[in-house]
Write an enzyme that holds these catalytic residues in place. Sequence first.
Site, mmCIF file in Angstrom:
data_model
loop_
_atom_site.group_PDB
_atom_site.id
_atom_site.type_symbol
_atom_site.label_atom_id
_atom_site.label_comp_id
_atom_site.label_asym_id
_atom_site.label_seq_id
_atom_site.Cartn_x
_atom_site.Cartn_y
_atom_site.Cartn_z
ATOM 1 N N LEU B 14 5.604 -44.483 18.344
ATOM 2 C CA LEU B 14 5.211 -43.811 17.786
ATOM 3 C C LEU B 14 4.731 -42.564 18.046
ATOM 4 O O LEU B 14 4.848 -42.173 19.468
ATOM 5 C CB LEU B 14 3.734 -44.423 17.899
ATOM 6 N N CYS B 15 4.497 -41.759 17.330
ATOM 7 C CA CYS B 15 4.339 -40.304 17.357
ATOM 8 C C CYS B 15 2.686 -40.398 18.103
ATOM 9 O O CYS B 15 2.408 -41.180 17.756
ATOM 10 C CB CYS B 15 4.156 -39.767 16.110
ATOM 11 N N PRO B 16 3.019 -39.240 18.822
ATOM 12 C CA PRO B 16 4.335 -38.108 18.635
ATOM 13 C C PRO B 16 5.279 -38.211 19.933
ATOM 14 O O PRO B 16 5.691 -37.397 20.387
ATOM 15 C CB PRO B 16 3.166 -37.405 19.481
ATOM 16 N N MET B 17 5.459 -39.676 20.420
ATOM 17 C CA MET B 17 6.505 -40.145 21.725
ATOM 18 C C MET B 17 7.107 -39.463 21.320
ATOM 19 O O MET B 17 8.249 -39.035 22.290
ATOM 20 C CB MET B 17 6.026 -40.799 22.060
ATOM 21 N N ASP B 41 9.535 -45.281 13.228
ATOM 22 C CA ASP B 41 8.305 -44.236 13.132
ATOM 23 C C ASP B 41 8.502 -42.896 11.520
ATOM 24 O O ASP B 41 9.052 -42.357 12.275
ATOM 25 C CB ASP B 41 7.520 -43.896 14.286
#
Lengths: 208, 78, 442
Positions: B14-17, B41
């Site tokens: 998931l963001c910001p990953m 995502d």
Amino acid sequence: MLTFQLLALAGLLAGLYGIYIRYIETKRRALPADNSPLKGNPSHGIAYAFTKGMMPWAKESTRLHMIAYLRGIGFHIGIFTSIGALLISPFWRNLPPLLSSTLIWALTIGALLGAAGGLMRIIEHNLRGLSLPDDYFAVWLVTVWMAVSAVAVWNEAWMPAYYVLSAITLAYIPLGKIRHCLYFFFSRTFFGKFFGRRAVFPHPESMK
Amino acid sequence: MSEAKLFLDFKGLLCPMPVVKLAQAIKQIQIGEMLEAVATDPGVMADIPAWTRTTGNELVTLEKREDKTIRFVVKRAK
Amino acid sequence: MTETIQLALKTLEAQLNQPLETALEACARCGLCAEACHYYRAEPKVEHIPAFRAEQLRSVYRYEHDFLSRLFPVWTGAKKLDEPMLANLTEIAFSQCTLCRRCTVNCPLGVDTPLMMRAIRAMATASGTAPEILVMLADAAIEKGKDPSFYKEMFLEQIKEMEEQLRDVTGDENATIPVEKQGAKILYVPLAGAHTILPPAVVFNAAKEDWTLSIFEASNYGVFLADVNRAKQVAKRIVDEANRLGVKEIVIAECGHAYASYRWDVPNWFAGQFDFKVRSLIEVLGDYIREGKIKVDPTAIPEGVTYHDSCNLARNGGLIEEPRYVLKNVAQDFREMTPNKDEAICCGGGGGLVALAEYAERRIAAGKPKADQIKQTGAKVVVAACENCRLQIGDINEHYNLNVKTTAITDLVVRAMRLPKPLPGHEAEYLFEGEGAAIARE
């Protein structure tokens, strides 16, 4: 004796002036206005911070270290007793015996609690790791002052030494860590405003 | 097939990953080289172009595929 | 003195207001804050005591400002700031403190150690020594605000697809995800990604809410950098969007730092341009349940559920009972962690830590006290209303073999609404019981 009394008075005035200067300097700094919509009440938060929030059961840290906290509270009560005792020191010989011995005991207990704190700073690993020369000096200075206060109430011969020590202790207040006595009020006020506004302390549901 | 030097799988992140991992991975390739990544995502549709714009790297492709995954190719420019 | 040090000191001076000076002056070094910190609980050593960390900044402050320290620096531990010290301060502030304020509430003097850690973060950011990734993420968000056109078309396409999914799972052909709807009552600000759009969309549609989706995300990496300038630019996108659409309130997704900053900081940054309320999605969910706007089945979630208080939501945000109200309405077996609420232990993922891969090992080690708490509840589901907390709990779940599922409050509410079909990715959680399904649509 008047010379020694004047010396102590000079120490007291120097200490008060130093604290006043610190107060003015800090008050001169900006105080950011908080206009975020209220959830709780900052005034209630401040009242909490100085009352219920100081109770030994109010925080996990003081529940975990109840004895250390109560020792600290006792030590600080001793310090304020010492200051009060200094103000009435010219009349010590006129005190009723019961009041005189109560004062001696209060100051002795305060000094013992201070000594315990001083020793803890030396013995306990974490406290030693946190402590600065100022910390050791401050705790022992105040402790010895309280001890000498007790002795001087009991024996008039100690009065000159007591007044000299009073002068040193009081003049040192604004210079070193003891000035946290001023910042305690700033800090708890900001604490109360912050958490009061957010309805965290006092928390309305849990009625803490 | 792209000429990417590095392939990255950001599926499930998931963001910001994805941006965090991309910023780390780009250091593993040389200037002028490319890396290719696949993510799930949808946030990357905005975050990757924004990241390339601010860092000065080049977004070569960004596409949503039939299987709903998002594939992108970034060329290291700095 | 190098330019870096000059910038760092200048930034410290610029921040030196009454609360910061108080925090720098008030500590008595009593050490009572030690166990308040999850880093210390995980690895008890002097360096992990909040007062010790704060002392590293105090030594710089004293050197610059204290009379006695200038005469006898050794007496008060005063030190002249240099590059290695700045590097050390930066590492402490970004990797050993999540700004959770647990030390503050446990301090007899109420010393605001996180305020000092923020001051260090600001010094590092101004002098160019802050973690690069946080700067990148903040700058990328600002870039999106400057010119949303470069991604807007793709974003709208995504929303169209999500709308189809929404209609599919709810069975409601009229369900929509409105974007840029002028005059809507609520501007809902999600995080990047469908998982914070689709479940709230289900709820808003069921409640027949007049809402619109923000084209921006709620997270604000400028906050983690303690860079008010960047943080304001990130927030301005949403403030401008809310003003442009004329909404009555902004509703923030389940995100700790975004809620805390929009609820408590942004109104101060944009005084005069901020005429709308800010609420968390959690508060809105509570109202919908209370007012009967959505129907939830209290038996839908039989497994043990526990709740992790995000520090930004609870201790720093005041959202303490609201999540519990919602959870008690949807979970049959709700179990509190001990301690909880204002005394909750930080999971270790706050303060931007989850985005800093270089400190991952340290972060997961500091998550041990939270892992132990979770284990003690015996719950199978850990609910966290903050994305960073969920990411961290996911990591500690794996590392400490907790065998739990991490989820958001909205996901559980949607599950309790018993939709005709499960949300994508949530299929395994749903027990379809024929006639029990879709009561939420009634």
